[in-house]
Design a protein around this motif. Structure first.
Motif: not given
Length: 207
Positions: A114-116, A142-151, A153-155, A157-167
């Motif tokens: 996410a940080c390049g 990972e569980a639970p996700y922190s705000e850092i993890h979620l941010e 993933m969102l970042k 995802s907005r670039m087109g990456c597919v987020m597919l959690p092991a759920s």
């Protein structure tokens, strides 16, 4: 075989729990006659030994031979590259495959991508996939996700990456751990556009 050939897939396993997902995916990619560029971190080797009693070896050559024998892959169907092998095809857009899966993906690797950052070959390969506008599938574990993890993933995802959690889901009524692993691997194969018979699609029983 050119760099964008869909028959090539980069598969990276990092140091998150869930090594079974990565190796089952590798097995399915071999069966689907894909060529796999395989990356495994030092932490992932520890997880493999802990979760699956698998000792991969210390060199790319030893790991390649082990995986080829284990999954009865064709000669050079599985190519293994070390964490610092900057001359490997995945390190450049001119040689990287059209898709990459990080399964499982540690939150440290997630953050780096996410940080390049490009501190190792997995991070560099993911950066290449993003800059070349190719497909990147990340399987965070990972569980639970922190705000850092979620941010992060969102970042991505907005670039087109597919987020597919092991759920894994349970509507298929899994009876074994392997059934739950196959649920996630089936979803990854679907995202890659690879035909799979591990898990029927929702509602297919009524067709």
């Amino acid at each position: 075989m050119n760099s964008s050939n869909p028959e090539r897939v980069t598969l990276a396993i990092t140091g998150a729990s869930g090594a079974q997902y990565g190796l089952r995916l590798l097995e399915c990619l071999v069966a689907a006659d894909r060529q796999i560029f395989f990356l495994v971190s030092r932490a992932a080797k520890v997880v493999l030994a802990t979760e699956m009693d698998i000792e991969l070896g210390d060199t790319a050559e030893a790991i390649e031979q082990y995986l080829t024998d284990r999954y009865r892959a064709a000669h050079k169907q599985i190519r293994v590259f070390g964490e610092d092998d900057w001359m490997s095809p995945v390190a450049s857009g001119s040689g990287a495959p059209s898709s990459m899966v990080i399964c499982p993906c540690s939150t440290g690797t997630l953050s780096a991508i996410a940080c390049g950052l490009s501190n190792n070959l997995t991070q560099r390969a993911a950066t290449v996939v993003l800059k070349e506008r190719r497909k990147l599938i990340i399987v965070p574990r990972e569980a639970p996700y922190s705000e850092i993890h979620l941010e992060n993933m969102l970042k991505l995802s907005r670039m087109g990456c597919v987020m597919l959690p092991a759920s894994p889901g349970f509507y298929n009524r899994p009876e074994t751990v392997d059934d739950m692993v196959d649920f996630i691997v089936a979803r990854i194969l679907d995202q890659l556009g690879i035909a799979q018979e591990l898990m029927p699609s929702w509602g297919s029983h009524s067709l």
